[in-house]
Design a protein around this motif. Structure first.
Motif, PDB file in Angstrom:
ATOM      1  N   TYR A 177      37.094  -3.486  61.902  1.00  0.00           N
ATOM      2  CA  TYR A 177      38.192  -2.720  62.502  1.00  0.00           C
ATOM      3  C   TYR A 177      38.101  -1.250  62.113  1.00  0.00           C
ATOM      4  CZ  TYR A 177      42.875  -0.883  63.272  1.00  0.00           C
ATOM      5  OH  TYR A 177      43.927  -0.099  63.677  1.00  0.00           O
ATOM      6  N   ASN A 178      37.899  -0.987  60.839  1.00  0.00           N
ATOM      7  CA  ASN A 178      37.886   0.403  60.366  1.00  0.00           C
ATOM      8  C   ASN A 178      36.643   1.149  60.839  1.00  0.00           C
ATOM      9  OD1 ASN A 178      40.249   1.045  58.350  1.00  0.00           O
ATOM     10  ND2 ASN A 178      39.655  -1.073  57.954  1.00  0.00           N
ATOM     11  N   ASP A 181      37.158   1.824  64.485  1.00  0.00           N
ATOM     12  CA  ASP A 181      38.257   2.771  64.642  1.00  0.00           C
ATOM     13  C   ASP A 181      37.779   4.196  64.381  1.00  0.00           C
ATOM     14  OD1 ASP A 181      41.133   3.287  65.064  1.00  0.00           O
ATOM     15  OD2 ASP A 181      41.076   3.920  62.964  1.00  0.00           O
ATOM     16  N   SER A 185      37.767   7.015  67.334  1.00  0.00           N
ATOM     17  CA  SER A 185      38.638   8.192  67.187  1.00  0.00           C
ATOM     18  C   SER A 185      37.867   9.451  66.810  1.00  0.00           C
ATOM     19  CB  SER A 185      39.708   7.908  66.135  1.00  0.00           C
ATOM     20  OG  SER A 185      39.104   7.586  64.886  1.00  0.00           O
ATOM     21  N   ARG A 212      38.668  -1.555  70.074  1.00  0.00           N
ATOM     22  CA  ARG A 212      38.056  -0.345  69.525  1.00  0.00           C
ATOM     23  C   ARG A 212      36.534  -0.343  69.638  1.00  0.00           C
ATOM     24  NH1 ARG A 212      42.866  -0.914  67.700  1.00  0.00           N
ATOM     25  NH2 ARG A 212      44.086   0.834  66.859  1.00  0.00           N
TER      26      ARG A 212
END
Length: 436
Positions: A177-178, A181, A185, A212
């Motif tokens: 996820y990170n 992300d 972004s 994402r």
């Protein structure tokens, strides 16, 4: 080509040492020489071009990307990525960029993965006295440490996640996820490349992770045929480069290897290996075992060496286990072999094996038939010996209907039966004949 006729025994040994060193380097399972690397790039030219473009945009322009490289095991996913990174390094595009390599087999949870990321980015001292509230905060701090003012001057990072599907089983998929992300972004210039052999890997991602991810997937499907692709790979793996110390010997050796691919016996042996598995690592193992038989007195690779290596390769522990089985258990193994052939490797259950065995007893056998409980007990013992493996651990399914797979190829079963003593003629004929 006899070494003792050309040079002294000492020179012959030194030449054999150089030959063994060169061939063992070429046959290393996890690496590729320059010639084998070029062969791999030529077969997956479009995919390599796409992947190189993604890496270049991250390393040169600071653009964040993510992608999955999906291919069967042994196709060359890791080797292809490493070759591209090597080319980018030689051209100077990699520059100050950093590569972080993680493996789902080694980094079994996010804590171990984060510790490895810190180590590979060489930021242990920077993070030593920090207390982080979350995984995201810790990762953001590590990436911030690579910045030198603004986005353009930040160090780009390439994350290679080998066995990507195993990272999907981490708790909450926090690492994925990170990383995705940050990539989405554009917080920092990173490129996340996942390597996996699972076609359904996207379905393993949680909804928040999937949203994402760029959904960019690069497939490396092995479409090579035995002739010429597999034979070309055989020649490439055994090819001596121009940098080999003895030029005349290298020329003779390469000519001899080319002639081997025209030998009917060698082609038949390689075709058998190809039909068993297309995995190049298995071919490398076969050739490595053959190369180890080379001596000063016999510096040529022969069909006998390849045949001996293949015999040792297929003589696995499971093959030897057949030596101690009862006739009934051997009958069940033959029935499973036929089911494996009919259903092209798909799993089966006891009921299917029992039906196949009874068809044999009623139509082509004069052997004694056994009661169902006796047959099931023999079948259960085959599972205990791990000749048969359940394909899943589904609870609530009766053992008679549990799906299993035979852990031997049909060829291995046939070869093992030829070595067994006292096998009834009916059983031997059933094993070598078409399906009843």
């Amino acid at each position: 080509m006899v070494l003792n006729d050309e040079k002294s025994n000492v020179s012959g040994k030194s030449l054999m040492t150089a030959l063994q060193r060169q061939l063992r380097e070429s046959l290393c399972p996890w690496k590729a020489t320059e010639s084998s690397g070029e062969l791999l790039l030529s077969r997956y030219f479009k995919q390599a071009q796409h992947l190189e473009e993604l890496l270049t945009r991250t390393l040169k322009l600071g653009e964040s990307n993510s992608a999955l490289v999906i291919a069967p095991r042994g196709t060359g996913k890791s080797v292809l990525v490493n070759i591209l990174l090597g080319r980018l390094g030689e051209s100077g595009i990699l520059g100050n960029g950093m590569v972080v390599r993680l493996s789902g087999l080694v980094h079994t949870d996010d804590r171990l993965a984060l510790k490895e990321i810190t180590s590979q980015l060489r930021l242990e001292s920077a993070a030593a006295n920090k207390v982080f509230a979350s995984f995201a905060e810790n990762l953001s701090f590590l990436l911030d440490c690579l910045r030198c003012g603004n986005k353009e001057s930040s160090k780009p990072v390439v994350f290679l996640l080998d066995e990507f599907d195993l990272f999907c089983h981490h708790r909450n998929q926090t690492l994925l996820y990170n990383l995705f992300d940050v990539a989405q972004s554009a917080q920092a210039p990173i490129c996340v490349i996942g390597l996996t052999s699972r076609l359904d890997v996207i379905e393993l991602l949680e909804k928040r992770v999937k949203s994402r991810f760029s959904h960019r997937q690069i497939y490396l499907f092995n479409e090579e045929k035995f002739d010429p692709h597999y034979l070309d790979t055989f020649k490439t793996l055994l090819h001596l480069p121009s940098s080999f110390p003895n030029k005349s010997f290298a020329k003779e050796w390469n000519t001899h290897i080319t002639n081997l691919t025209k030998d009917a016996n060698v082609c038949s042996l390689l075709k058998r290996q190809y039909d068993t598995t297309h995995d190049i690592r298995s071919l490398k193992t076969l050739l490595m075992m053959s190369v180890c038989q080379l001596q000063v007195e016999q510096p040529q690779l022969t069909y006998q060496m390849l045949a001996q290596a293949q015999q040792n390769l297929v003589a696995e522990t499971k093959t030897n286990v057949l030596q101690g089985l009862s006739i009934l258990q051997v009958c069940l193994v033959v029935a499973m072999k036929h089911l494996t052939t009919v259903y092209e490797g798909e799993p089966f259950n006891f009921e299917m094996v029992f039906r196949e065995y009874m068809k044999f007893c009623h139509s082509k056998s004069s052997m004694q038939s056994y009661e169902r409980p006796v047959i099931f007990k023999a079948y259960d013992q085959l599972k205990s010996l791990e000749l048969v493996r359940p394909v899943d651990n589904s609870k609530g399914v009766q053992r008679e209907y549990q799906l299993v797979q035979l852990m031997m190829t049909p060829y291995q079963v046939n070869e093992a039966l030829l070595q067994l003593q006292g096998i009834p003629t009916d059983l031997q004929q059933w094993a070598s004949s078409d399906i009843v």
